[in-house]
Design a protein around this motif. Structure first.
Motif, PDB file in Angstrom:
ATOM      1  N   UNK A   5      46.216  49.631   7.651  1.00  0.00           N
ATOM      2  CA  UNK A   5      46.514  50.904   7.008  1.00  0.00           C
ATOM      3  C   UNK A   5      46.722  50.694   5.522  1.00  0.00           C
ATOM      4  N   UNK A   6      46.256  51.658   4.736  1.00  0.00           N
ATOM      5  CA  UNK A   6      46.656  51.785   3.343  1.00  0.00           C
ATOM      6  C   UNK A   6      47.571  53.001   3.267  1.00  0.00           C
ATOM      7  N   UNK A  28      49.301  46.149   6.456  1.00  0.00           N
ATOM      8  CA  UNK A  28      49.632  47.296   5.599  1.00  0.00           C
ATOM      9  C   UNK A  28      49.472  46.930   4.132  1.00  0.00           C
ATOM     10  N   UNK A  29      48.769  47.784   3.389  1.00  0.00           N
ATOM     11  CA  UNK A  29      48.749  47.731   1.935  1.00  0.00           C
ATOM     12  C   UNK A  29      49.467  48.980   1.432  1.00  0.00           C
ATOM     13  N   UNK A  30      50.507  48.778   0.652  1.00  0.00           N
ATOM     14  CA  UNK A  30      51.362  49.878   0.185  1.00  0.00           C
ATOM     15  C   UNK A  30      51.145  50.043  -1.318  1.00  0.00           C
ATOM     16  N   UNK A  31      50.586  51.189  -1.706  1.00  0.00           N
ATOM     17  CA  UNK A  31      50.173  51.424  -3.091  1.00  0.00           C
ATOM     18  C   UNK A  31      51.143  52.403  -3.761  1.00  0.00           C
ATOM     19  N   UNK A 180      40.056  50.327  -1.966  1.00  0.00           N
ATOM     20  CA  UNK A 180      40.656  49.858  -0.719  1.00  0.00           C
ATOM     21  C   UNK A 180      40.180  50.708   0.451  1.00  0.00           C
ATOM     22  N   UNK A 181      39.974  50.036   1.583  1.00  0.00           N
ATOM     23  CA  UNK A 181      39.643  50.724   2.828  1.00  0.00           C
ATOM     24  C   UNK A 181      40.457  50.087   3.955  1.00  0.00           C
ATOM     25  N   UNK A 185      44.085  55.539   6.491  1.00  0.00           N
ATOM     26  CA  UNK A 185      44.596  55.733   5.136  1.00  0.00           C
ATOM     27  C   UNK A 185      45.536  56.932   5.170  1.00  0.00           C
ATOM     28  N   UNK A 186      46.751  56.727   4.685  1.00  0.00           N
ATOM     29  CA  UNK A 186      47.747  57.794   4.684  1.00  0.00           C
ATOM     30  C   UNK A 186      48.164  58.049   3.245  1.00  0.00           C
TER      31      UNK A 186
END
Length: 372
Positions: A5-6, A28-31, A180-181, A185-186
């Motif tokens: 998930x992003x 998880x990638x947290x932007x 990013x993919x 994606x949230x």
């Protein structure tokens, strides 16, 4: 392989979700373009009320109660267990509905003499005062940071960059040139949601002020509870951590630009806040103003959150999470817990949080009645 998930946005909703997914072994990638809990976010002030009362709405009452448990599990020091008092101006109004719902759910509440709670309080306009003794105050900015940091400790990657959606949000374009993919994606971008997804999302981004007044030590929380005057459209709390008694006029404010607005408190609302302070708490009518905070609400028409798949992404890969409407802290960790199940389709999403034209303006979930 675990799902990926992003999560875009590190306010309370985005940070709660990143934390939840990372601790469930997601990749998880947290932007976040600034920092978790930054001052321009709707999650930027130092404190918030957390209470279960939501008028006749049992769903939000249960979710807030669960969120309180989860905040305490994160760090008990984030919660000041002061209680929250409701000043009911009518015998059969919003507070009476809340009393019935809380009692039916087994959530502690009782009618009390407010003179036993506050060093000074005016009561001649009140039908009764309802106390939630296990409700209280959240150290809000600290809470957002704690969620975001726990997500990283659980394996999430934190990326500091501005993000824009591509392909209806399925791809996350960063201002450093990366794209990013992920499996999911949230987008949980607070006040920026309206600009990013205005074609499918109806949000009003409003300027809201709070005021802090310097008071004697007997006004300190947890000795003094938080309080809400629903029909008066004010809320506040005792002096938490030496910042002063907090007063929040809760009428809907003017539009604000989340990025470029200068955060100056409105002197007219300052006067209104002081008038209310003197009206409700006469002994501190002349207390000095010691601080202000400008934040924003991301308002839906019915004050319920938006938690829904992007309508253009029929595979459910892209979700929109927002519409905090001034009360996201009461629910953030519990909402994230539910959203994980909705994303995985292990249970159906809650229809009241869906996109679409069926929402109506019915002030029920937070203060916002007729100004004093």
């Amino acid at each position: 392989m675990p799902p990926s998930a992003v999560v875009v946005g590190a306010g309370v909703l985005g940070s709660a979700l990143a934390d939840r997914l990372a601790r469930s072994d997601w990749s998880v990638t947290h932007v976040e373009q600034y920092a978790p809990g930054h001052v321009r976010s709707g999650s930027g002030d130092e404190s918030r009320l957390i209470r279960s009362a939501h008028g006749a709405d049992a769903t939000h009452a249960q979710m807030s109660r669960r969120a309180l448990e989860l905040w305490k599990e994160l760090d008990r020091r984030l919660v000041c267990e002061s209680g929250v008092a409701w000043f009911a101006r009518r015998p059969d109004g919003w507070e009476a509905d809340a009393e019935r719902v809380l009692t039916s759910l087994g959530i502690p509440n009782e009618r009390v003499d407010p003179a036993e709670l506050f060093p000074s309080v005016r009561t001649d306009d009140l039908a009764f005062t309802l106390l939630e003794p296990e409700a209280g105050l959240l150290r809000a900015r600290d809470g957002v940071r704690a969620l975001a940091d726990r997500a990283v400790a659980a394996g999430a990657e934190r990326v500091t960059a501005a993000a824009t959606p591509q392909d209806d949000g399925a791809r996350v374009a960063l201002d450093d040139g990366r794209v990013l993919e992920a499996d999911h994606v949230i987008w949980a971008c607070g006040g920026w949601m309206a600009a990013l997804f205005g074609d499918v999302l109806d949000l009003r981004i409003t300027h809201q002020d709070v005021y802090y007044f310097g008071v004697p030590g007997r006004w300190a929380a947890p000795g003094v509870p938080g309080w809400v005057d629903f029909d008066g459209a004010f809320y506040g709390m005792g002096d938490l951590d030496g910042r002063g008694v907090k007063i929040g006029p809760d009428q809907e404010g003017p539009a604000i630009d989340s990025l470029d607005a200068e955060r100056r408190a409105d002197p007219t609302l300052e006067r209104v806040a002081r008038e209310y302070l003197g009206y409700r708490f006469p002994d501190i009518a002349d207390a000095p103003l010691v601080g202000t905070r400008v934040c924003q609400y991301e308002m839906t028409s019915d004050e319920r959150f938006v938690v829904a798949p992007h309508p253009a992404c029929t595979d459910g890969r892209v979700w929109l999470l927002g519409g905090g409407s001034g009360h996201a802290f009461k629910h953030g960790p519990a909402l994230a817990e539910r959203l994980e199940r909705w994303i995985l389709a292990s249970e159906p999403a809650e229809p009241m949080f869906s996109l679409g034209p069926d929402r109506r303006h019915d002030v029920q979930l937070r203060t916002g009645g007729t100004p004093l």
